[in-house]
Design an enzyme around this catalytic site. Structure first.
Site, mmCIF file in Angstrom:
data_model
loop_
_atom_site.group_PDB
_atom_site.id
_atom_site.type_symbol
_atom_site.label_atom_id
_atom_site.label_comp_id
_atom_site.label_asym_id
_atom_site.label_seq_id
_atom_site.Cartn_x
_atom_site.Cartn_y
_atom_site.Cartn_z
ATOM 1 N N LYS A 146 -48.060 0.996 13.305
ATOM 2 C CA LYS A 146 -46.645 0.734 13.599
ATOM 3 C C LYS A 146 -45.955 2.038 14.022
ATOM 4 O O LYS A 146 -45.261 2.076 15.024
ATOM 5 C CB LYS A 146 -45.942 0.161 12.358
ATOM 6 C CG LYS A 146 -44.452 -0.091 12.571
ATOM 7 C CD LYS A 146 -43.653 -0.146 11.287
ATOM 8 C CE LYS A 146 -43.368 1.238 10.726
ATOM 9 N NZ LYS A 146 -42.428 1.252 9.602
ATOM 10 N N LYS A 148 -39.266 12.090 12.542
ATOM 11 C CA LYS A 148 -40.246 11.433 11.649
ATOM 12 C C LYS A 148 -41.403 10.829 12.462
ATOM 13 O O LYS A 148 -42.575 10.980 12.114
ATOM 14 C CB LYS A 148 -39.499 10.357 10.843
ATOM 15 C CG LYS A 148 -40.332 9.261 10.260
ATOM 16 C CD LYS A 148 -41.137 9.737 9.087
ATOM 17 C CE LYS A 148 -42.165 8.685 8.718
ATOM 18 N NZ LYS A 148 -43.063 9.057 7.672
HETATM 19 P P1 NAD Z 1 -43.798 -1.810 1.381
HETATM 20 O O1 NAD Z 1 -44.311 -2.902 2.260
HETATM 21 O O2 NAD Z 1 -44.556 -1.417 0.173
HETATM 22 O O3 NAD Z 1 -42.287 -2.155 0.918
HETATM 23 C C1 NAD Z 1 -41.369 -2.885 1.674
HETATM 24 C C2 NAD Z 1 -40.520 -3.693 0.706
HETATM 25 O O4 NAD Z 1 -39.505 -4.374 1.451
HETATM 26 C C3 NAD Z 1 -41.316 -4.779 -0.048
HETATM 27 O O5 NAD Z 1 -41.078 -4.658 -1.431
HETATM 28 C C4 NAD Z 1 -40.766 -6.094 0.526
HETATM 29 O O6 NAD Z 1 -40.761 -7.146 -0.421
HETATM 30 C C5 NAD Z 1 -39.364 -5.685 0.911
HETATM 31 N N1 NAD Z 1 -38.766 -6.535 1.945
HETATM 32 C C6 NAD Z 1 -39.298 -6.891 3.141
HETATM 33 N N2 NAD Z 1 -38.413 -7.636 3.826
HETATM 34 C C7 NAD Z 1 -37.316 -7.753 3.053
HETATM 35 C C8 NAD Z 1 -36.073 -8.407 3.218
HETATM 36 N N3 NAD Z 1 -35.775 -9.090 4.323
HETATM 37 N N4 NAD Z 1 -35.174 -8.330 2.208
HETATM 38 C C9 NAD Z 1 -35.461 -7.647 1.075
HETATM 39 N N5 NAD Z 1 -36.623 -6.991 0.865
HETATM 40 C C10 NAD Z 1 -37.539 -7.062 1.844
HETATM 41 O O7 NAD Z 1 -43.577 -0.548 2.340
HETATM 42 P P2 NAD Z 1 -43.519 1.014 1.956
HETATM 43 O O8 NAD Z 1 -44.872 1.604 1.995
HETATM 44 O O9 NAD Z 1 -42.669 1.183 0.756
HETATM 45 O O10 NAD Z 1 -42.763 1.585 3.242
HETATM 46 C C11 NAD Z 1 -41.378 1.374 3.483
HETATM 47 C C12 NAD Z 1 -40.982 2.167 4.719
HETATM 48 O O11 NAD Z 1 -41.261 3.555 4.491
HETATM 49 C C13 NAD Z 1 -41.756 1.763 5.980
HETATM 50 O O12 NAD Z 1 -40.890 1.795 7.092
HETATM 51 C C14 NAD Z 1 -42.839 2.820 6.084
HETATM 52 O O13 NAD Z 1 -43.243 3.024 7.433
HETATM 53 C C15 NAD Z 1 -42.121 4.040 5.520
HETATM 54 N N6 NAD Z 1 -42.995 5.078 4.906
HETATM 55 C C16 NAD Z 1 -44.066 4.736 4.129
HETATM 56 C C17 NAD Z 1 -44.858 5.748 3.559
HETATM 57 C C18 NAD Z 1 -46.061 5.420 2.689
HETATM 58 O O14 NAD Z 1 -46.846 6.334 2.400
HETATM 59 N N7 NAD Z 1 -46.228 4.179 2.228
HETATM 60 C C19 NAD Z 1 -44.541 7.081 3.766
HETATM 61 C C20 NAD Z 1 -43.427 7.403 4.523
HETATM 62 C C21 NAD Z 1 -42.662 6.386 5.091
#
Ligand code: NAD
Length: 297
Positions: A239, A169
């Site tokens: 990141k 990834k």
């Molecule tokens: P986001 O910030 O929208 O969601 C993260 C969620 O985690 C939030 O709802 C937050 O409230 C929650 N959270 C944080 N700390 C917490 C805790 N201690 N306990 C409970 N909940 C907690 O992020 P995202 O865009 O959904 O991405 C999530 C993961 O997927 C990341 O690692 C990102 O790199 C990866 N990712 C994102 C994308 C994209 O296009 N956004 C694509 C592929 C992968």
């Protein structure tokens, strides 16, 4: 497995969890620090819990979609801390490889398996259940998880042992960032040489320079100057790029193209591109915004 859990209902996690609830037919215990997100998924059938520990006390397999390993470590420890533990935690966040492997070893000693299954593609793919999921774990764990992961993704691939899903990834994303950087330069040179940007990319897509990044990041974002928020923002891209550099460093390798691209992304962030879609880096490449300091490879 009879009961599932899902923690982290953000841009990716909320639609992924909704698909899991809808397609698995199993109870899914959910938690997020954001009560609104929990409320929305609960309205679709998820079972709201007050903490990660509460999810751990009820679910056999728990999926995580959290910002980074900094959140994954404490949440996984909370899940594994109770008298009743889940058998398996599946990290679908994009997480640091060395820290994921160390966490897997720590949890194994406490009787909990930890598998990495980060996701690629977009928030729209998360909604449609067409994510690409890269799994790191044993073949047996992959086979066990495949039906559940297939609720969220159309391509569920076994990459190798623990951590290898993250390696694939992270390198996929680094390749995209380097390509977006190269496409930005080519677009700038072409425009200044009198070419229409859209026509240039159309023609390149018909030749040997064709790529997924050219057709998507290039043709849908770069040439259209369209960098919406909440679509893989620069802050998450940085990141992921830093995870690729950590991986290189762990292998005693100093990459030049990846380091240059990472520095450029940090400059763009400094110049104000934080929550916009990461191809907004073209604005730095073509000189519309100015870096605060020299970018060195
Ligand atoms: P986001 O910030 O929208 O969601 C993260 C969620 O985690 C939030 O709802 C937050 O409230 C929650 N959270 C944080 N700390 C917490 C805790 N201690 N306990 C409970 N909940 C907690 O992020 P995202 O865009 O959904 O991405 C999530 C993961 O997927 C990341 O690692 C990102 O790199 C990866 N990712 C994102 C994308 C994209 O296009 N956004 C694509 C592929 C992968």
């Amino acid at each position: 497995y009879k009961t599932l859990g899902f923690i982290g209902l953000g841009v990716m996690g909320e639609p992924m969890c909704n698909n899991l609830v809808r397609k698995s037919g199993l109870p899914v215990h959910i938690f997020d620090m954001n009560a609104d997100a929990v409320g929305r998924v609960a309205a679709n059938g998820g079972k709201a819990e007050a903490s990660a520990a509460d999810v751990g006390a009820k679910a056999d397999v728990v999926f995580l979609s959290l910002p980074s390993i900094d959140q994954v470590e404490p949440v996984a420890r909370a899940l594994a801390g109770g008298a009743r533990k889940p058998a398996m935690i599946v990290d679908m966040s994009t997480s640091d490889v060395a820290r994921s492997r160390a966490l897997a070893a720590e949890l194994k000693a406490r009787g909990v398996a930890f598998v990495d299954a980060p996701v690629a593609r977009t928030a729209e793919a998360a909604l449609k259940g067409t994510l690409l999921i890269s799994v790191g774990g044993s073949v047996a764990q992959y086979e066990e998880l495949k039906p559940l992961l297939s609720c969220m993704g159309s391509d569920v691939l076994h990459c190798g042992d623990t951590g290898c899903g993250q390696v694939v990834k992270i390198l996929n994303n680094m390749m995209v960032f380097m390509t977006v950087n190269a496409l930005s330069e080519v677009l700038t040179i072409g425009r200044r040489a009198g070419m229409d940007g859209e026509r240039l990319f159309e023609l390149l897509a018909g030749g040997s320079a064709d790529s997924f990044a050219l057709r998507n990041h290039g043709m849908k974002s770069l040439v259209k100057d369209s960098f919406p928020e909440k679509v893989f923002p620069m802050v998450y891209a940085i990141k992921d790029a830093s995870l690729a550099l950590s991986l290189a460093k762990a292998g005693s390798f100093q990459p030049k193209i990846a380091s240059y691209t990472y520095n450029l992304m940090c400059q763009a962030h400094d110049a104000g591109i934080v929550n916009n879609y990461h191809p907004a880096i073209v604005q730095l490449v073509d000189g519309r915004i100015t870096p605060k300091q020299d970018v060195k490879p």
